[in-house]
Write a protein that holds these residues in place. Structure first.
Motif, mmCIF file in Angstrom:
data_model
loop_
_atom_site.group_PDB
_atom_site.id
_atom_site.type_symbol
_atom_site.label_atom_id
_atom_site.label_comp_id
_atom_site.label_asym_id
_atom_site.label_seq_id
_atom_site.Cartn_x
_atom_site.Cartn_y
_atom_site.Cartn_z
ATOM 1 N N VAL A 119 0.865 -1.189 0.000
ATOM 2 C CA VAL A 119 0.000 0.000 0.000
ATOM 3 C C VAL A 119 0.898 1.234 0.000
ATOM 4 C CG1 VAL A 119 -1.885 1.231 1.150
ATOM 5 C CG2 VAL A 119 -1.721 -1.266 1.397
ATOM 6 N N PHE A 120 0.643 2.144 -0.952
ATOM 7 C CA PHE A 120 1.348 3.428 -0.987
ATOM 8 C C PHE A 120 0.433 4.483 -0.360
ATOM 9 C CE2 PHE A 120 2.155 7.502 -3.174
ATOM 10 C CZ PHE A 120 3.417 7.736 -2.661
ATOM 11 N N HIS A 121 1.008 5.322 0.523
ATOM 12 C CA HIS A 121 0.207 6.330 1.233
ATOM 13 C C HIS A 121 0.714 7.733 0.963
ATOM 14 C CE1 HIS A 121 0.169 2.586 3.573
ATOM 15 N NE2 HIS A 121 -1.036 2.927 3.988
ATOM 16 N N VAL A 122 -0.211 8.659 0.794
ATOM 17 C CA VAL A 122 0.100 10.085 0.773
ATOM 18 C C VAL A 122 -0.286 10.609 2.147
ATOM 19 C CG1 VAL A 122 -0.527 12.317 -0.226
ATOM 20 C CG2 VAL A 122 -0.354 10.291 -1.692
ATOM 21 N N THR A 123 0.666 11.258 2.804
ATOM 22 C CA THR A 123 0.368 11.765 4.140
ATOM 23 C C THR A 123 1.104 13.072 4.397
ATOM 24 O OG1 THR A 123 0.364 11.241 6.509
ATOM 25 C CG2 THR A 123 2.234 10.432 5.245
ATOM 26 N N ASP A 124 0.562 13.884 5.306
ATOM 27 C CA ASP A 124 1.275 15.095 5.731
ATOM 28 C C ASP A 124 1.893 14.871 7.111
ATOM 29 O OD1 ASP A 124 -0.962 15.134 7.352
ATOM 30 O OD2 ASP A 124 -1.932 16.750 6.253
ATOM 31 N N ASP A 125 1.838 13.625 7.601
ATOM 32 C CA ASP A 125 2.410 13.312 8.917
ATOM 33 C C ASP A 125 3.915 13.097 8.744
ATOM 34 O OD1 ASP A 125 3.243 12.294 11.324
ATOM 35 O OD2 ASP A 125 1.540 10.934 11.570
ATOM 36 N N GLU A 136 6.222 13.532 10.823
ATOM 37 C CA GLU A 136 6.891 12.907 11.971
ATOM 38 C C GLU A 136 6.935 11.388 11.772
ATOM 39 O OE1 GLU A 136 5.311 13.947 15.810
ATOM 40 O OE2 GLU A 136 7.157 13.307 16.803
ATOM 41 N N MET A 137 5.831 10.826 11.306
ATOM 42 C CA MET A 137 5.821 9.380 11.033
ATOM 43 C C MET A 137 6.843 9.071 9.926
ATOM 44 S SD MET A 137 2.693 6.814 10.112
ATOM 45 C CE MET A 137 1.851 7.838 8.938
ATOM 46 N N LEU A 138 6.865 9.911 8.914
ATOM 47 C CA LEU A 138 7.802 9.696 7.804
ATOM 48 C C LEU A 138 9.257 9.758 8.299
ATOM 49 C CD1 LEU A 138 7.405 10.948 4.235
ATOM 50 C CD2 LEU A 138 9.527 11.445 5.408
ATOM 51 N N ALA A 139 9.548 10.746 9.155
ATOM 52 C CA ALA A 139 10.919 10.892 9.669
ATOM 53 C C ALA A 139 11.301 9.672 10.509
ATOM 54 C CB ALA A 139 11.028 12.167 10.498
ATOM 55 N N ARG A 140 10.386 9.257 11.375
ATOM 56 C CA ARG A 140 10.672 8.084 12.220
ATOM 57 C C ARG A 140 10.916 6.842 11.377
ATOM 58 N NH1 ARG A 140 10.303 8.789 17.370
ATOM 59 N NH2 ARG A 140 9.219 10.605 18.179
ATOM 60 N N ALA A 141 10.072 6.660 10.356
ATOM 61 C CA ALA A 141 10.223 5.483 9.486
ATOM 62 C C ALA A 141 11.556 5.549 8.745
ATOM 63 C CB ALA A 141 9.061 5.410 8.500
ATOM 64 N N ALA A 142 11.969 6.749 8.341
ATOM 65 C CA ALA A 142 13.204 6.896 7.560
ATOM 66 C C ALA A 142 14.421 6.422 8.342
ATOM 67 C CB ALA A 142 13.378 8.356 7.133
ATOM 68 N N VAL A 143 14.420 6.658 9.661
ATOM 69 C CA VAL A 143 15.602 6.292 10.458
ATOM 70 C C VAL A 143 15.335 5.089 11.366
ATOM 71 C CG1 VAL A 143 16.649 8.574 10.312
ATOM 72 C CG2 VAL A 143 15.103 8.069 12.209
ATOM 73 N N ASP A 144 14.280 4.350 11.015
ATOM 74 C CA ASP A 144 13.999 3.096 11.713
ATOM 75 C C ASP A 144 13.720 3.300 13.203
ATOM 76 O OD1 ASP A 144 13.531 0.564 11.079
ATOM 77 O OD2 ASP A 144 15.606 -0.136 11.015
ATOM 78 N N GLN A 145 12.994 4.354 13.540
ATOM 79 C CA GLN A 145 12.638 4.588 14.953
ATOM 80 C C GLN A 145 11.128 4.689 15.065
ATOM 81 O OE1 GLN A 145 14.899 7.780 16.800
ATOM 82 N NE2 GLN A 145 16.714 7.199 15.685
ATOM 83 N N ASN A 184 -3.488 -8.453 0.362
ATOM 84 C CA ASN A 184 -3.033 -8.806 1.688
ATOM 85 C C ASN A 184 -2.021 -7.730 2.104
ATOM 86 O OD1 ASN A 184 -2.785 -10.305 3.971
ATOM 87 N ND2 ASN A 184 -1.555 -11.932 3.034
ATOM 88 N N GLY A 185 -2.503 -6.721 2.833
ATOM 89 C CA GLY A 185 -1.638 -5.608 3.212
ATOM 90 C C GLY A 185 -2.328 -4.752 4.257
ATOM 91 N N GLU A 186 -1.594 -3.740 4.748
ATOM 92 C CA GLU A 186 -2.112 -2.907 5.840
ATOM 93 C C GLU A 186 -2.089 -1.431 5.462
ATOM 94 O OE1 GLU A 186 -3.177 -3.645 9.180
ATOM 95 O OE2 GLU A 186 -3.370 -5.701 8.452
ATOM 96 N N ILE A 187 -3.134 -0.715 5.873
ATOM 97 C CA ILE A 187 -3.286 0.712 5.552
ATOM 98 C C ILE A 187 -3.016 1.533 6.813
ATOM 99 C CG2 ILE A 187 -4.949 2.479 4.812
ATOM 100 C CD1 ILE A 187 -6.413 0.090 3.324
ATOM 101 N N LEU A 188 -2.202 2.578 6.675
ATOM 102 C CA LEU A 188 -1.899 3.451 7.815
ATOM 103 C C LEU A 188 -3.102 4.332 8.132
ATOM 104 C CD1 LEU A 188 1.619 4.635 6.576
ATOM 105 C CD2 LEU A 188 1.187 3.148 8.563
ATOM 106 N N CYS A 189 -3.533 4.332 9.397
ATOM 107 C CA CYS A 189 -4.718 5.119 9.773
ATOM 108 C C CYS A 189 -4.483 6.609 9.578
ATOM 109 C CB CYS A 189 -5.086 4.873 11.235
ATOM 110 S SG CYS A 189 -5.571 3.182 11.552
ATOM 111 N N ASP A 190 -3.224 7.062 9.745
ATOM 112 C CA ASP A 190 -2.973 8.497 9.659
ATOM 113 C C ASP A 190 -2.550 8.953 8.266
ATOM 114 O OD1 ASP A 190 -3.066 11.029 10.713
ATOM 115 O OD2 ASP A 190 -0.915 11.059 11.099
ATOM 116 N N ALA A 191 -3.034 8.252 7.237
ATOM 117 C CA ALA A 191 -2.734 8.701 5.868
ATOM 118 C C ALA A 191 -3.861 9.612 5.399
ATOM 119 C CB ALA A 191 -2.630 7.492 4.951
#
Ligand SMILES: Cc1cc2nc3c(=O)[nH]c(=O)nc-3n(C[C@H](O)[C@H](O)[C@H](O)COP(=O)(O)O)c2cc1C
Length: 191
Positions: free
Chosen positions: A54-60, A62-71, A85-92
């Protein structure tokens, strides 16, 4: 075609969710897009094995930054996609469930041609904000510390920092600080 920066979720072999910032090449219709993950990434391995995500467009950012550095602990909330068979981010803001049509992995950066099989809108996109864009630039730099000269990275962070403090809110300031810490620690270790 242009690059749309967002977040891809894929399923790991044990069924857990992998969350990774990625910038596919898209057109306006978003019926198909091209995803170019490095072969060293978990996203590449998961898509090669399972072929759905699943590809998501988001303005979050902070989530993007955390994901980028594995935190990303705790993992962001998700709900299951129906068409794949996949998962959707609630904050997208928007999401696109896709299936891989073709894979070309002759280069270190692989190319997956993906077909969108379902899509949805969850909330409005915030809009242009320089701090959010600055965090995205910083997150990209943070994922390239092994490829770029340290000076270039430090200089870019110095240039981006006042944009974040002048035009951002708590979320962007926190996201930028997280990236700054990550870069400082990684580059100082490198010497
Ligand atoms: C905004 C943004 C876009 C990115 N786009 C890509 C991309 O298109 N391909 C890629 O291999 N890495 C890209 N990256 C870097 C990956 O997110 C990073 O290497 C990540 O650690 C890979 O995660 P994974 O191993 O869980 O897949 C991007 C990073 C950011 C912040």
């Amino acid at each position: 075609m242009r690059i749309l920066e967002g977040i891809v979720t894929t399923l790991n072999e044990d069924g857990t969710v992998n969350v990774s910032p990625m910038g596919p090449r898209v057109d306006g219709a978003m019926e198909r897009f091209e995803l170019l993950p490095f072969q060293s990434s978990t996203t590449y391995r998961n898509l090669k094995r399972h072929g759905e995500g699943v590809f998501h467009v988001t303005d979050d950012v902070e989530m993007l930054a955390r994901a980028a550095v594995d935190q990303l602990e705790p993992l962001p909330a998700t709900f299951p996609a129906q068409a794949i068979n996949g998962e959707i981010l609630c904050d997208a803001c928007r999401w696109y469930a896709f299936r891989v049509l073709q894979l070309d992995d002759a280069e270190s950066r692989a190319l997956f041609l993906c077909k969108v099989v379902d899509r949805g809108r969850l909330r409005d996109f915030f809009g242009f904000n320089r701090a959010k864009h600055a965090v995205i630039e910083a997150a990209i730099l943070a994922t390239r510390i092994k490829l770029l000269p340290s000076e270039e990275i430090f200089e870019a962070f110095e240039r981006l920092k006042p944009i974040v403090s002048k035009t951002g809110a708590e979320h962007e300031v926190r996201a930028f600080a997280l990236l700054e810490n990550f870069v400082d620690r990684s580059l100082n270790r490198r010497g």
